[in-house]
Write an enzyme that holds these catalytic residues in place. Structure first.
Site, mmCIF file in Angstrom:
data_model
loop_
_atom_site.group_PDB
_atom_site.id
_atom_site.type_symbol
_atom_site.label_atom_id
_atom_site.label_comp_id
_atom_site.label_asym_id
_atom_site.label_seq_id
_atom_site.Cartn_x
_atom_site.Cartn_y
_atom_site.Cartn_z
ATOM 1 N N GLU A 187 -9.386 3.328 2.952
ATOM 2 C CA GLU A 187 -9.185 3.314 1.395
ATOM 3 C C GLU A 187 -7.752 2.348 1.026
ATOM 4 O OE1 GLU A 187 -7.442 5.158 4.009
ATOM 5 O OE2 GLU A 187 -5.251 4.899 3.282
ATOM 6 N N LYS A 241 0.894 -1.100 0.010
ATOM 7 C CA LYS A 241 -0.223 -0.044 -0.123
ATOM 8 C C LYS A 241 0.969 1.128 -0.058
ATOM 9 C CE LYS A 241 -3.028 2.527 3.270
ATOM 10 N NZ LYS A 241 -3.707 2.597 4.319
ATOM 11 N N ASP A 295 1.925 6.831 5.121
ATOM 12 C CA ASP A 295 0.645 5.640 4.923
ATOM 13 C C ASP A 295 1.254 5.193 3.339
ATOM 14 O OD1 ASP A 295 -1.491 4.555 5.609
ATOM 15 O OD2 ASP A 295 -2.751 5.460 4.452
ATOM 16 N N ARG A 307 -7.504 -0.952 1.723
ATOM 17 C CA ARG A 307 -7.887 -1.924 1.356
ATOM 18 C C ARG A 307 -8.627 -1.943 -0.108
ATOM 19 N NH1 ARG A 307 -11.665 -2.353 6.633
ATOM 20 N NH2 ARG A 307 -9.679 -1.365 7.407
ATOM 21 N N ASP A 330 -12.209 6.684 4.829
ATOM 22 C CA ASP A 330 -10.696 6.670 5.270
ATOM 23 C C ASP A 330 -10.257 4.960 5.404
ATOM 24 O OD1 ASP A 330 -8.470 7.389 6.655
ATOM 25 O OD2 ASP A 330 -9.344 7.791 8.515
ATOM 26 N N LYS A 339 -9.935 12.688 8.375
ATOM 27 C CA LYS A 339 -9.621 12.617 9.686
ATOM 28 C C LYS A 339 -9.331 13.677 10.770
ATOM 29 C CE LYS A 339 -6.259 8.735 8.357
ATOM 30 N NZ LYS A 339 -6.611 7.800 9.288
ATOM 31 N N ASP A 364 -2.562 10.198 3.616
ATOM 32 C CA ASP A 364 -4.065 9.747 3.826
ATOM 33 C C ASP A 364 -4.868 10.897 4.731
ATOM 34 O OD1 ASP A 364 -6.095 8.620 4.445
ATOM 35 O OD2 ASP A 364 -5.528 6.948 5.882
#
Ligand code: BES
Ligand code: MN
Ligand code: ZN
Length: 495
Positions: free
Chosen positions: A344, A260, A283, A346, A342, A272, A265
């Site tokens: 995201e 990933k 991230d 996956r 959030d 967030k 993010d």
């Protein structure tokens, strides 16, 4: 700018040295053949007075004898590769911080028993020391401290196994430094396309093939889940494929790693909170570890082919962003209700896993800073692992033990899958708030076809050091790149 540094690893240092490095275990000095009787007495007195027990990762410059650096390696019965590394990382960091030192000698405590072999200990020490001395200096104007490169020489390297382990560690260290310099970049400098460009450059230099799918290509490839995340940013997303063909060529099935890489993010529309949001430049750590792992496979000339898929996006709440409630179709045809933008990671991994699986690899390992929940469960000491094949999980755990990048398994029973079923689509992208790390894994499992061994590593707690520590600089750790290289070197999956 680099500061040369010779590191002699010898039972008796010859020639002038600025520092002698010695280990302390259970409050006692190990070895130290070069010490005079008086020096030894003074050091022992200092150890007692200072109550320096030698906890792994603690270091000290005792005032009573000049030019000695003490590094604690913890208690004998609690020896672990992770603690051994931490001790050496702290020693490396102390030498780096001290500045003027050019030559140091490490006096190997030959009489000391360790549960693992000398060559292995030496390799871990050399790697950890270099990583401890790393520092991200790119944005410091004025007095840059410069890199501190260790060079290992000395009598102990006469043993071929030890020499081999130390040379290997030097290769590993150089590779990790290069990738850490990218992994530490802030999001204003590194968006998905910049990440792809830098990755391509490193890949070419290492003799890897590199392919990048841009927005048009991703549309054509029906990567709807990845694109749904990318849409919220003005900076387009992409999917990167790197391949190392293996020293033994194409007869072996490749191992696939999927990482990933969310360059920032923000959470997207499910924004967030502001506190600590700057952390989310980390991230992209899974992608950076995947990049490091294939580079290591190539530079160490491992026999097996290794491919990496790195989905790269920026998760932003722009006007075109995906909204909670939107339903998207992934490349494998499954529909997903996006209940929280959030979650995201996956989504982008879903399509990358599908692409990786199409190569029919011997096994797939994905790596992601996927959930805050893993920090609640394991803190910063271990990476969580879940998977569909217990033998693969066990192999990875053993590599974690060997490299000091520890894993801890969580269950992935089918009961958890119920939490990820959508009301209007095949899947939803969040559970009910319980078992956050496991439900993330359950979602990913839906994108790995039956028959392919797969494991998911959640590195949210281990990929980044938040502040300066005795054993390392703040920033990217590249965990579990060394673990994956070790696994790729040993595994018999698909042979
Ligand atoms: N990148 C984060 C994971 C994360 C969150 C790491 C906090 C470190 C600290 C990931 O994309 C994320 O936001 N996950 C959500 C999932 C949730 C919405 C199901 C999380 O963990 O809160
Ligand atoms: Mn997120
Ligand atoms: Zn994320």
């Amino acid at each position: 700018m680099s500061r040369p540094f010779e590191f002699h690893w010898t039972p008796k240092p010859s020639g002038r040295t600025d520092v002698r490095l010695m280990l302390v275990r259970d409050g006692r000095l190990l070895g130290g053949p070069s010490l005079s009787g008086g020096e030894r007495k003074a050091l022992e007195a200092w150890l007692k007075a200072a109550e320096f027990k030698g906890k792994a990762g603690t270091v000290a410059w005792p005032q009573t004898v000049a030019g000695i650096l003490l590094a604690g390696i913890g208690e004998e019965k609690e020896f672990h590769a992770a603690r051994w590394r931490r001790a050496w990382a702290a020693a490396g960091r102390a030498l780096f911080q001290a500045g003027a030192i050019r030559r140091a000698a490490f006096e190997w405590p030959v009489e000391t028993r360790f549960p693992i072999e000398t060559a292995e200990l030496a390799g871990l020490a050399a790697e950890a020391m270099d990583q401890g001395a790393y520092s991200f200096e790119r944005y410091r104007t004025g007095s840059s401290r410069g890199a501190c490169a260790f060079e290992w020489t000395g009598a102990a390297l006469a043993a071929p196994a030890v020499r081999e382990a130390v040379r290997r560690a030097e290769t590993v260290s150089a590779t990790l430094r290069e990738v850490r310099d990218i992994a530490n970049l802030p999001a204003n400098e590194l968006g998905p396309m910049e990440l792809a460009a830098r990755t391509r450059k490193l890949a070419r230099a290492a003799g890897l093939t590199c392919k990048v799918w841009d927005t048009a290509a991703l549309n054509q490839a029906k990567c709807g889940a990845l694109l749904a995340v990318a849409k919220g940013s003005r900076r387009p997303g992409c999917l990167i494929r790197l391949a190392y063909s293996g020293r033994r060529g194409g007869r072996l099935k490749p191992l696939a790693v999927v990482g990933k890489a969310v360059t920032f993010d923000s959470g997207g529309i499910s924004l967030k909170p502001g506190k600590n949001m700057e952390w989310m430049k980390y991230d992209k750590s899974g992608g950076m570890a995947a990049l490091a792992a294939v580079l290591l496979a190539a530079r160490l000339k491992l026999p097996r082919p290794v491919v990496a898929y790195i989905p790269a996006v920026e998760n932003m709440p722009g006007g075109a962003a995906t909204r909670p409630g939107d339903i998207v179709t992934a490349r494998n045809g499954k529909t997903i209700e996006v209940l929280n933008t959030d979650a995201e990671g996956r989504l982008i991994l879903a399509d990358a896993l599908t692409m990786a699986a199409e190569e029919k690899p011997a096994a797939i390992v994905d790596i992601a800073t996927l959930t805050g929940a893993v920090i609640v469960a394991l803190g910063h000491e271990a990476t969580a692992v879940v998977g569909n094949d217990d033998r693969l999980v066990l192999d990875l755990m053993l590599s974690g033990e060997a490299t000091g990048e520890r894993l801890w398994q969580l269950p992935l029973w089918p009961e958890y899958d119920e939490l990820m079923k959508g009301a209007f689509a095949d899947l939803r992208n969040i559970g009910d708030g319980s078992a956050g790390t496991i439900t993330g894994g359950s979602f990913l499992k839906a994108f790995v076809p039956q028959g392919i061994p797969w494991a998911h590593l959640d590195i949210a707690g281990t990929a980044w050091l938040e502040k300066e520590a005795a054993h390392g600089a703040p920033g990217a750790t590249l965990v579990p790149a060394r673990l994956l290289a070790d696994w790729a070197a040993r595994t018999d999956f698909g042979r």
